[in-house]
Scaffold this active site. Structure first.
Site, PDB file in Angstrom:
ATOM      1  N   TRP A 114       0.818  -1.213   0.000  1.00 59.17           N
ATOM      2  CA  TRP A 114       0.000   0.000   0.000  1.00 59.17           C
ATOM      3  C   TRP A 114       0.846   1.255   0.000  1.00 59.17           C
ATOM      4  O   TRP A 114       0.526   2.235  -0.679  1.00 59.17           O
ATOM      5  CB  TRP A 114      -1.023  -0.023   1.141  1.00 59.17           C
ATOM      6  CG  TRP A 114      -2.080  -1.036   0.849  1.00 59.17           C
ATOM      7  CD1 TRP A 114      -2.289  -2.213   1.513  1.00 59.17           C
ATOM      8  CD2 TRP A 114      -3.030  -1.013  -0.229  1.00 59.17           C
ATOM      9  NE1 TRP A 114      -3.318  -2.909   0.908  1.00 59.17           N
ATOM     10  CE2 TRP A 114      -3.785  -2.206  -0.147  1.00 59.17           C
ATOM     11  CE3 TRP A 114      -3.314  -0.107  -1.257  1.00 59.17           C
ATOM     12  CZ2 TRP A 114      -4.814  -2.504  -1.059  1.00 59.17           C
ATOM     13  CZ3 TRP A 114      -4.330  -0.407  -2.154  1.00 59.17           C
ATOM     14  CH2 TRP A 114      -5.061  -1.589  -2.054  1.00 59.17           C
ATOM     15  N   ASP A 153      -1.909   6.489   6.566  1.00 54.54           N
ATOM     16  CA  ASP A 153      -2.956   5.616   6.032  1.00 54.54           C
ATOM     17  C   ASP A 153      -3.290   4.574   7.105  1.00 54.54           C
ATOM     18  O   ASP A 153      -2.487   3.695   7.384  1.00 54.54           O
ATOM     19  CB  ASP A 153      -2.432   4.944   4.751  1.00 54.54           C
ATOM     20  CG  ASP A 153      -3.445   3.979   4.126  1.00 54.54           C
ATOM     21  OD1 ASP A 153      -4.506   3.735   4.730  1.00 54.54           O
ATOM     22  OD2 ASP A 153      -3.157   3.467   3.020  1.00 54.54           O
ATOM     23  N   LYS A 186     -12.416  -2.171   5.850  1.00 46.60           N
ATOM     24  CA  LYS A 186     -11.654  -3.099   6.674  1.00 46.60           C
ATOM     25  C   LYS A 186     -12.228  -3.136   8.096  1.00 46.60           C
ATOM     26  O   LYS A 186     -12.603  -4.177   8.589  1.00 46.60           O
ATOM     27  CB  LYS A 186     -10.172  -2.704   6.738  1.00 46.60           C
ATOM     28  CG  LYS A 186      -9.277  -3.022   5.527  1.00 46.60           C
ATOM     29  CD  LYS A 186      -9.828  -2.708   4.185  1.00 46.60           C
ATOM     30  CE  LYS A 186      -8.978  -3.079   3.019  1.00 46.60           C
ATOM     31  NZ  LYS A 186      -8.057  -2.092   2.522  1.00 46.60           N
TER      32      LYS A 186
HETATM   33  C1  LIG Z   1      -7.456  -1.489   1.347  1.00 45.53           C
HETATM   34  C2  LIG Z   1      -6.383  -0.493   1.548  1.00 45.53           C
HETATM   35  C3  LIG Z   1      -6.219   0.614   0.701  1.00 45.53           C
HETATM   36  C4  LIG Z   1      -7.068   0.835  -0.534  1.00 45.53           C
HETATM   37  O1  LIG Z   1      -8.355   1.123  -0.245  1.00 45.53           O
HETATM   38  P1  LIG Z   1      -9.394   1.448  -1.433  1.00 45.53           P
HETATM   39  O2  LIG Z   1     -10.630   1.741  -0.677  1.00 45.53           O
HETATM   40  O3  LIG Z   1      -9.509   0.210  -2.287  1.00 45.53           O
HETATM   41  O4  LIG Z   1      -8.875   2.593  -2.188  1.00 45.53           O
HETATM   42  C5  LIG Z   1      -5.220   1.510   0.986  1.00 45.53           C
HETATM   43  N1  LIG Z   1      -4.416   1.353   2.044  1.00 45.53           N
HETATM   44  C6  LIG Z   1      -4.537   0.305   2.875  1.00 45.53           C
HETATM   45  C7  LIG Z   1      -3.616   0.177   4.043  1.00 45.53           C
HETATM   46  C8  LIG Z   1      -5.522  -0.652   2.656  1.00 45.53           C
HETATM   47  O5  LIG Z   1      -5.656  -1.696   3.501  1.00 45.53           O
END
Ligand SMILES: *Cc1c(COP(=O)(O)O)cnc(C)c1O
Length: 360
Positions: free
Chosen positions: A102, A172, A196
């Site tokens: 990511w 993030d 998540k």
């Molecule tokens: C799932 C995830 C993303 C991407 O999320 P989207 O909603 O598909 O854009 C980005 N960073 C992390 C750490 C993730 O787990």
């Protein structure tokens, strides 16, 4: 009806009580005679849902007054582009830490907008490690420092918050928000997709400090501009209304379950049990350095990859689903977010022990 234990990395399992509540309210939300899906986002009913969503998140994370809380679309991926466009503030470079898949994607997107200084990179260890902060190459005159708190694919999680003085920290937290206590005041921006740990896909939470709002590049898409979204309570355009409602139900569930500290304890218990089972086994192993093992996503490989298929199919027969690791890593991955009950982790461990007895 029989519900399985779903270890999917995202979209991921939701609390059963949330699904039941949504079902109960599906056709008629609190005597309005309509579904939340059918409501105007400008009506007083939906406005009350939106206000509670925001105030519950502020409560749960103790978000200080000098932060804006936005609920956007476009996912964390949208923010990979939105962040530099909002907060470069005329600077030409930003620092990024590369701890997995990511972070790598965030870096790639940021490069469309500025020079990226990769302050630390654990690619050479196949993303199983995080370099000491003292070894990071951080340019304090850059616009900000970005990192990924929990690498969902590689199962690597920060256990504390790096400190580089006044340089805004941008984080993030897509796959570990609400899973443990966090001091929001240490951050310039925290952002996370909902699918998540907060609900179904479709809502992107952005928590941004006031001084970083209002400096967007003038070519930015309006929907990504924090100032425009803050001014309109994240309703610059039609929001994902039903998803806001569902995230709201999940936040209520977290509160009723004892809040963040209860989640933290529950997640630690589950992760400790699963890692211990892996440690004690000669069939399973986890490559991540102990200090950085994720409490949310637990990747593991079997000593003999020839057994992977059978492991997955027998697990599925026992109601343990979505354990296949990401294609870039292989092996298995158990995602054990807030909504995964301890009974699910115990059932997985029992299955793993049984499988090892028969195949070890
Ligand atoms: C799932 C995830 C993303 C991407 O999320 P989207 O909603 O598909 O854009 C980005 N960073 C992390 C750490 C993730 O787990």
């Amino acid at each position: 009806m029989s519900r399985i234990f779903n270890f999917s990395a995202g979209p991921s399992t939701l609390p059963e009580s949330v699904l039941l509540k949504a079902k109960e309210e599906l056709l008629d939300w609190r005597g309005t005679g309509m579904s939340v899906m059918e409501m105007s986002h400008r009506g007083k009913e939906f406005i009350s849902i939106a206000e509670e969503l925001k105030s519950d998140l502020i409560d749960l994370l103790s978000i200080p007054d000098n932060y804006k809380v936005l609920f956007l679309q476009g996912g964390a991926t949208g923010q990979f582009a939105g962040i530099p466009q909002n907060i470069l503030q005329g600077k030409d470079r930003a620092c990024y830490v590369n701890t997995g898949a990511w972070s790598t994607k965030a870096i790639k997107e940021a490069k469309n907008h500025c020079e990226v200084i990769v302050s630390a990179d654990s690619k050479s260890s196949n993303f199983t490690d995080i370099a000491d902060y003292s070894d990071w190459d951080v340019d304090e005159d850059s616009a900000y420092l970005h990192y990924t708190d929990n690498e969902t694919i590689h199962g690597v999680e920060f256990q504390d918050i790096p400190d580089f003085g006044d340089l805004p920290l941008v984080c993030d937290m897509s796959s570990n928000i609400l899973s443990r206590a966090v001091d929001v005041s240490k951050f310039g921006i925290i952002y996370a997709g909902s699918q998540k740990n907060m609900g179904p896909a479709g809502v992107t939470v952005v928590i941004v400090r006031d001084d970083l709002v209002g400096h967007a590049d003038n070519k930015i898409a309006s929907v990504l501009d924090y100032a425009q979204q803050a001014k309109t309570d994240s309703m610059l355009n039609t929001p994902a209304t039903y998803n806001w409602y569902l995230v709201g139900l999940v936040l209520k569930w977290v509160k009723e379950s004892g809040g963040i500290s209860a989640m933290e304890q529950h997640n630690k218990t589950k992760a400790d049990r699963l890692y211990q089972a892996i440690e004690q086994s000669s069939l399973y192993s986890n490559p991540v350095k102990q200090a950085f093992r994720s409490r949310m996503n637990v990747p593991f490989v079997l000593a003999d990859a020839e057994l992977d298929k059978e492991f997955l199919s027998l697990a599925a027969k026992q109601g343990l689903s979505s354990l296949k690791g990401h294609r870039s890593v292989g092996g298995m991955r158990a995602s054990i977010y807030n909504a995964m009950p301890e009974a699910g982790v115990d059932a997985l461990i029992d299955f793993m022990l049984e499988f090892e007895k028969n195949h070890g």
